[in-house]
Write an enzyme that holds these catalytic residues in place. Structure first.
Site: not given
Length: 409
Positions: A145, A214
């Protein structure tokens, strides 16, 4: 890599109330890229009746009235949209349609991220784009990322308009340096020599038993970064309109999508439209209390509104949409009418969007308030994996009903 991209260009304070309890959700786990599969949960404005318990602030949803009319009147925008020819899309399809229209309109628009290419994205927002526009404009990246976010920002500096997808918004914490020190500040630190027309988007919010990592809500993390705009979509209509507006903006924009709203269905106009990135949406006009919310909590609020209407209350519901900056014009006009404010968010209680919104209202509209501002937020705990515990960390409709009853006494 810079030459590749040049080639492509050529071809948004705590409340006075006590802590409130909560309820449910879903997402996809981060497996190997080739094995990941899409999973959806449908969340509708009416909502399903939840399993019971007691009433009151900490109560369950069995006291909710599901057959009362929640809407007082259509908003002008909704009425106008309904009167035009349209087609029905799920929210993720509306995002894709907006993205594809902008890629067709402007050759500088490109997409990058994990699995965005031939797999079509973890929630299929980019499905079908790679075969149409090629592997350079729809670029599959490694699981890195920080690298591909920095690459996207560099591409924006060179004149492209990248859309960077975070497979899960929580993963973008790995790119926090690039988003904060580069994306938000380079226009200023370069003395205006560079614009950063980049869109950072992806699924976030509490998922059904996906655990703490998450289930992130990163609005609170990114809101303090100077130079960045933040918006949150909640319907297929505003998802497409905000996507197109974000791509056309010369500012870096973070578009928050809730993982449980991707399967929402709505008829949207056939003709092209672009929404204002800094404008809130009047969801339901009312007289007694202003309820400010966004993203998935819009539907919890509207479910609670059914019960409130049945009990004789007339709540005004506003989807703030723009998380930074706030649309204080729309919010202020509502407060001047109702004199009471309830903020409902899924963001964390400490330092969240609700805290910033509370401060902004107190600074600008204090003299119009007849009661303290109340803010219902997620509890300051990591989201538990256990479903029975996860349910209590997020605001639920019965708590909204109880808070409005307290405000309107």
């Amino acid at each position: 890599m810079a030459s590749i991209f040049q080639g492509i260009g050529a071809a948004t304070s705590l409340s006075s109330s006590t802590l409130f309890d909560s309820k449910k959700l879903q997402l996809c786990s981060r497996r190997s890229l080739s094995e990941r599969k899409t999973s959806f949960v449908v969340v509708r404005a009416a909502g399903a009746k939840m399993d019971g318990g007691s009433s009151g602030i900490g109560g369950r949803a069995d006291q909710l009235v599901t057959n009362a009319v929640a809407t007082k009147a259509d908003t002008p925008a909704a009425a106008a949209a309904a009167s035009k020819p349209g087609h029905e899309l799920l929210l993720f399809e509306a995002l894709r349609e907006g993205l594809e229209e902008e890629m067709e309109r402007d050759a500088r628009v490109c997409v990058m991220g994990e699995d965005v290419g031939h797999y079509g994205g973890s929630y299929k927002v980019t499905k079908g784009l790679a075969p149409k526009y090629g592997d350079l404009r729809v670029l599959d990246t490694p699981i890195a990322e920080n690298s591909f976010t920095g690459m996207g920002i560099g591409a924006a500096m060179m004149g492209l308009r990248p859309i960077i997808e975070g497979m899960n918004m929580g993963f973008l914490l790995l790119a926090f340096n690039q988003i904060s020190n580069n994306c938000g500040m380079l226009h200023y630190t370069s003395g205006g020599q560079f614009k950063i027309p980049v869109v950072i988007r992806g699924p976030g919010g509490v998922g059904r038993q996906l655990g703490a990592e998450h289930s992130q809500r990163l609005e609170s993390y990114f809101q303090s970064i100077p130079g960045i705009q933040m918006v949150a979509c909640s319907t297929p209509y505003n998802a497409k309109g905000l996507m197109k507006a974000a791509i056309r903006s010369d500012n870096p924009v973070i578009l928050f999508e809730h993982v449980l709203l991707y399967n929402l269905k709505e008829t949207i106009p056939d003709e092209e439209y672009v929404l204002n990135l800094e404008e809130a949406e009047m969801v339901r006009p009312g007289e007694h209390v202003t309820i400010l919310t966004y993203s998935r909590m819009r539907y919890h609020v509207m479910q609670a509104a059914k019960t409130l209407v049945n009990k004789g209350y007339d709540p005004e519901v506003i989807d703030i949409r723009s998380l930074k900056p706030f649309d204080l014009h729309t919010i202020g006009n509502s407060i001047k009418k109702t004199h009471r404010v309830l903020i409902v968010e899924e963001c964390m209680r400490t330092g969240g969007i609700g805290a910033s919104l509370t401060a902004a209202i107190s600074e600008n509209f204090h003299d119009y308030l007849d009661a303290p501002i109340v803010c219902l937020s997620s509890q300051d705990v990591p989201t538990p994996y256990a479903g029975t515990l996860e349910e209590w960390t997020v605001v639920q409709p019965p708590q909204i009903v109880a808070a409005v009853e307290q405000l309107c006494r």
